[in-house]
Design an enzyme around this catalytic site. Structure first.
Site, PDB file in Angstrom:
ATOM      1  N   PHE A 115       4.007 100.601  30.277  1.00  0.00           N
ATOM      2  CA  PHE A 115       5.050 101.344  30.561  1.00  0.00           C
ATOM      3  C   PHE A 115       6.340 100.773  29.774  1.00  0.00           C
ATOM      4  O   PHE A 115       6.495  99.470  29.756  1.00  0.00           O
ATOM      5  CB  PHE A 115       5.407 101.275  31.967  1.00  0.00           C
ATOM      6  N   GLN A 116       6.953 101.683  29.097  1.00  0.00           N
ATOM      7  CA  GLN A 116       8.033 101.254  28.153  1.00  0.00           C
ATOM      8  C   GLN A 116       7.712 100.529  27.281  1.00  0.00           C
ATOM      9  O   GLN A 116       8.707  99.639  26.685  1.00  0.00           O
ATOM     10  CB  GLN A 116       9.445 100.926  28.960  1.00  0.00           C
ATOM     11  N   LYS A 165       9.076  89.944  28.688  1.00  0.00           N
ATOM     12  CA  LYS A 165       9.646  89.557  29.851  1.00  0.00           C
ATOM     13  C   LYS A 165       9.136  88.223  30.244  1.00  0.00           C
ATOM     14  O   LYS A 165       9.920  87.579  30.930  1.00  0.00           O
ATOM     15  CB  LYS A 165       9.418  90.620  30.911  1.00  0.00           C
ATOM     16  N   MET A 483      31.988 119.825   6.737  1.00  0.00           N
ATOM     17  CA  MET A 483      31.425 119.251   5.469  1.00  0.00           C
ATOM     18  C   MET A 483      30.084 120.014   5.126  1.00  0.00           C
ATOM     19  O   MET A 483      29.982 120.266   3.955  1.00  0.00           O
ATOM     20  CB  MET A 483      31.344 117.852   5.410  1.00  0.00           C
TER      21      MET A 483
HETATM   22  C1  LIG Z   1      23.665 112.215  13.026  1.00  0.00           C
HETATM   23  C2  LIG Z   1      23.940 113.341  11.767  1.00  0.00           C
HETATM   24  N1  LIG Z   1      23.382 114.540  11.963  1.00  0.00           N
HETATM   25  C3  LIG Z   1      23.924 115.228  10.676  1.00  0.00           C
HETATM   26  C4  LIG Z   1      24.579 114.903   9.764  1.00  0.00           C
HETATM   27  C5  LIG Z   1      24.860 115.988   8.806  1.00  0.00           C
HETATM   28  N2  LIG Z   1      26.434 116.238   8.613  1.00  0.00           N
HETATM   29  C6  LIG Z   1      27.079 115.494   7.807  1.00  0.00           C
HETATM   30  S1  LIG Z   1      28.872 116.178   7.838  1.00  0.00           S
HETATM   31  C7  LIG Z   1      28.379 117.210   9.064  1.00  0.00           C
HETATM   32  C8  LIG Z   1      29.326 117.908   9.871  1.00  0.00           C
HETATM   33  C9  LIG Z   1      30.323 117.054  10.747  1.00  0.00           C
HETATM   34  O1  LIG Z   1      31.081 118.125  11.394  1.00  0.00           O
HETATM   35  P1  LIG Z   1      32.418 117.765  12.289  1.00  0.00           P
HETATM   36  O2  LIG Z   1      32.167 116.649  13.128  1.00  0.00           O
HETATM   37  O3  LIG Z   1      33.095 118.880  12.893  1.00  0.00           O
HETATM   38  O4  LIG Z   1      33.268 117.017  11.013  1.00  0.00           O
HETATM   39  P2  LIG Z   1      33.916 118.099   9.738  1.00  0.00           P
HETATM   40  O5  LIG Z   1      33.372 118.206   8.528  1.00  0.00           O
HETATM   41  O6  LIG Z   1      34.288 119.291  10.333  1.00  0.00           O
HETATM   42  O7  LIG Z   1      35.337 117.287   9.625  1.00  0.00           O
HETATM   43  C10 LIG Z   1      27.127 117.029   9.397  1.00  0.00           C
HETATM   44  C11 LIG Z   1      26.164 117.793  10.271  1.00  0.00           C
HETATM   45  C12 LIG Z   1      25.038 113.897   9.832  1.00  0.00           C
HETATM   46  N3  LIG Z   1      25.987 113.177   8.967  1.00  0.00           N
HETATM   47  N4  LIG Z   1      24.814 112.955  10.997  1.00  0.00           N
END
Ligand SMILES: Cc1ncc(C[n+]2csc(CCOP(=O)(O)OP(=O)(O)O)c2C)c(N)n1
Ligand SMILES: [Mg+2]
Lengths: 587, 169
Positions: A115-116, A165, A483
């Site tokens: 488990f775990q 553990k 982005m």
């Molecule tokens: C854990 C994770 N999943 C997906 C991405 C891909 N990704 C890079 S920027 C982004 C958008 C971020 O959006 P937001 O937080 O609203 O920031 P903004 O660019 O709008 O300032 C994503 C999905 C990532 N960097 N990290």
């Protein structure tokens, strides 16, 4: 010295205390209950209860990055350990010293799908600097001390100690840190003197020099940053910093060109492209910095200083590669430069600076703040202005807001900027801010986040409340994964596939539900008041700022393009589509 | 050598013989996309618990330098030595090769084994197991000749290597 026999858990706590650990970020579970019992019985080490193990690691990273010390994490076996994996990978990519203790099923059950149970050392082998599974109680104390040494020396990084553990419950001898020495691991700190002399001769002969410096300088410490400043001033050369290096050199200084790389300044990237001698200091020629390698600084000789020999000649071949700690090497560089009375030829340097001033004249970070909608850059600048006379630490999440924070918040000192650079982990910002605020209770800690990123570790609001950590979380709310939307606009014909934040919570109500203040702002005229109010509130605040949802982050070197093909953005040539098949496959 | 030219290197690595050390080395190769042509490992010093890993790999000069740098920074690694660059070295491999055949083919396989100084370490009426020791090239040549003669199974140890003369790791 007589051996002291303690319980395994006592050995762990004693080792933490002897390593100078003040705080552990963790989350309990069955396999680590003996350790939590021990934590309960003592008061030397403080435990901060996060709400997700990923956040524990990011908090430890924030703690480490803002203090120069090792951050410590404690999680349970199985899901506790697997939840920590993203944080560990993040710390590995950004060279952050972290020791992560993971619980494990008792030794006799290892391999039984108990488990775990998870193969924690197997899973974390590629995402740690090193890891240990302690099966022999005689090795427990030694392993603890060794882990701190490995995490913090050389190129720092995360180290996992997997603790079954029965080892925690059983008896184990205690050894002091001084009694432990490592047989194989001995990073070189002093650089080769003749290489340093050669390098200084090369730099002295430059006509278009540039210093390109990264997170390694900050890892090397505040003294290394001072030496970097001294050296830069001595040579008169322009200096640029990577995302991880911000703060290693004062942003307000006239020799500073701004950040380098994909969203770096025009003047930095053009200077990198046109330089004739480049000195890379604690920087690893990441693809976000170099752009297309075939056209990277094509006419330059390169000197690289790094403590990690595998960082030298990895992506970019260099003419002189000096292995050593940046601080030590800079000290020697300064000595050699002074002793030989080197000076970069004044005429050449003058005309180089004239060229650079030309690039600076483009004012590549400029933006217009209209009356009706708040520009995200303006939020960063306004908060920078409002916090100028406070000790302020900044963390970010990942996306456009991160790049705007890097571009527009001027960092004058090391340790004040925490961001997920190498891994680009959304969800880093708020937990990292927890760690920073725990380390610096009286400082102002601001987390710049996005409407999408904040959702990735939103549960940490509860931790902020519990420990009364007065973190100021500022959402640059563009209702998009900005982005992603920017790349879709530029590379995928404006098809905004799944990048709209359809159902955002009401962040004011959310803040209130967690027990602190939520503020909003959508009018440029109200922004300064909202910021003032946020800073005056003695407790956590989320400030949700509605910003221009169309704004793109410029300048930008599209993936696969060289430095001298930057897009400058709206003020100059508009949001043009990027036409590049090569760039399409790159991230 | 040209920067883009791919060459084969034999790399010796002295490591602490602790659990997981081989996984670290192999994981490094697979994780970073380097190839392994041959890999051998065994303890060489029982008192100090040290093992020697011999890896035959190939790549451009920059990749080979990376491989060595990456290996060197693993915590349990004592020493990394590129036998291909450090001077002349001896490389040996052992192979067990099963040939199932009767009549003229069987006799021919014996004749070739004799020329290659391979020994028959097992025999039945219609099979031999040959043991051959030599450079990988010699073993390849032997295998090629056995192919038409009833070659049916091969087990190879991979390369063990050491530098010639007084040079040590
Ligand atoms: C854990 C994770 N999943 C997906 C991405 C891909 N990704 C890079 S920027 C982004 C958008 C971020 O959006 P937001 O937080 O609203 O920031 P903004 O660019 O709008 O300032 C994503 C999905 C990532 N960097 N990290
Ligand atoms: Mg957004």
């Amino acid at each position: 010295m007589a051996e002291r026999i303690l319980s395994g858990s006592e050995v762990v706590l004693q080792a933490l205390a002897d390593q100078g650990v003040e705080v552990v970020f963790g989350y309990p579970g069955g396999a680590v209950l003996p350790l939590y019992d021990e934590i309960f019985k003592q008061n030397r080490i403080r435990h901060v209860l996060v709400r997700h193990e990923q956040a524990a690691v990011h908090a430890a990273e924030g703690y480490a990055r803002s203090t120069g010390k090792v951050g410590v994490v404690l999680v349970t076996s199985g899901p506790g350990a697997t939840n920590a994996v993203t944080g560990l990978t993040d710390a590995l990519m950004d060279s952050i010293p972290v020791v992560c203790l993971t619980g494990q099923v008792p030794t006799h059950l290892i391999g039984n799908d108990a488990f775990q149970e998870a193969d924690t050392t197997g899973i974390t082998r590629p995402c740690t600097k090193h890891n240990y599974l302690v099966k022999n109680p005689d090795k427990l104390a030694r392993t603890m001390h060794e882990a701190f040494h490995v995490a913090s020396s050389g190129r720092p990084g995360p180290v996992v100690i997997d603790l079954p553990k029965d080892i925690l419950v059983g008896k184990a001898p205690y050894l002091e840190p001084a009694q432990v020495q490592h047989r194989t691991y001995n990073p070189v700190v002093k650089g080769d003197r003749s290489q340093i002399e050669e390098a200084m001769e090369m730099l002295a002969s430059a006509k278009k020099p540039i210093l390109y410096c990264g997170g390694g300088v900050i890892n090397s410490g505040t003294q290394a940053c001072k030496l970097l400043t001294e050296f830069t001033r001595m040579t008169g050369a322009p200096i640029t910093l990577t995302l991880m290096g911000l703060g290693a050199y004062p942003a307000s200084d006239k020799q500073y060109l701004g950040m380098v790389g994909m969203h770096g300044t025009y003047e930095s990237n053009m200077s990198m492209h046109d330089c004739d001698v480049m000195v890379a200091i604690g920087a690893r020629f990441d693809d976000r910095v170099t752009g297309n390698l075939d056209f990277f600084a094509p006419n330059s000789q390169k000197i690289q200083i790094d403590i990690d020999q595998s960082s030298i000649n990895k992506n970019v071949p260099v003419d002189i590669g000096i292995i050593g700690d940046v601080g030590h090497v800079l000290e020697d560089m300064i000595k050699v430069w002074k002793a030989k009375q080197y000076k970069i030829e004044a005429n050449a340097l003058d005309s180089w600076w004239k060229e650079i001033e030309g690039w600076r004249g483009k004012h590549c970070l400029s933006y217009k703040q209209p009356k009706d909608v708040i520009k995200p850059q303006h939020v960063i600048r306004s908060i920078h202005a409002a916090t100028r006379d406070r000790k302020t630490y900044i963390t970010t999440d990942v996306g456009q807001h991160q790049m705007w924070a890097a571009q527009h918040f001027g960092f004058e000192h090391p340790y004040e900027w925490m961001t997920s650079g190498g891994l680009g982990t959304m969800g880093y910002g708020m937990p990292a801010a927890l760690g920073v605020q725990v380390a610096h209770p009286d400082a102002t800690v601001v987390c710049f986040t996005g409407d999408a990123s904040i959702m990735m570790n939103i549960q940490e609001c509860a931790t902020m409340t519990q420990y009364r950590l007065p973190i100021k979380t500022v959402i640059l709310n563009n209702r998009y994964m900005g982005m992603v939307r920017q790349w879709q606009q530029l590379l995928h014909g404006s098809r905004y596939s799944e990048s709209y934040s359809e159902t955002l919570p009401d962040f004011v109500k959310l803040s209130e539900a967690f027990g602190f203040t939520g503020l909003t702002c959508d009018n440029p005229a109200d922004l300064d008041d909202a910021i003032k109010k946020m800073l005056e509130i003695d407790g956590p605040v989320i400030l949700d700022v509605a910003v221009d949802d169309k704004e793109n982050c410029y300048p930008m070197i599209p993936s696969g393009k060289p430095h001298n093909e930057m897009l400058l953005g709206q003020e100059t040539n508009g949001d043009e589509a990027i036409d590049s098949d090569e760039g399409m496959v790159l991230v | 050598m040209k920067e883009t030219e791919i060459s084969k290197h034999t790399i010796s690595v002295l490591v602490d013989n602790e659990s997981g050390v081989l996984a670290r080395v192999i994981g490094l190769f697979s994780g970073r996309g380097y190839n392994i042509e041959s890999l051998t490992v065994a303890e060489v010093d029982a008192d100090s618990h040290q093992s020697r890993i011999t890896v035959v790999t190939s790549g451009t000069p920059m990749v080979i330098e990376q491989i060595k740098a990456q290996l060197s920074r693993l915590v349990p690694v004592h020493k990394v030595s590129d036998l291909t660059l450090s001077g002349p070295s001896v490389e040996r491999e052992l192979a067990l090769i099963k040939v199932i055949a009767t009549g003229e083919q069987r006799v021919e396989s014996l004749r070739i084994a004799d020329i290659f100084k391979a020994r028959a370490v097992d025999a039945t009426n219609n099979s031999f197991v040959y043991e051959i020791i030599g450079s990988p090239e010699k073993i390849n040549a032997f295998i090629k000749l056995m192919e038409p003669l009833g070659l049916s199974e091969i087990s190879r140890t991979g390369v063990a290597a050491i530098s010639r003369g007084t040079l040590t790791m």
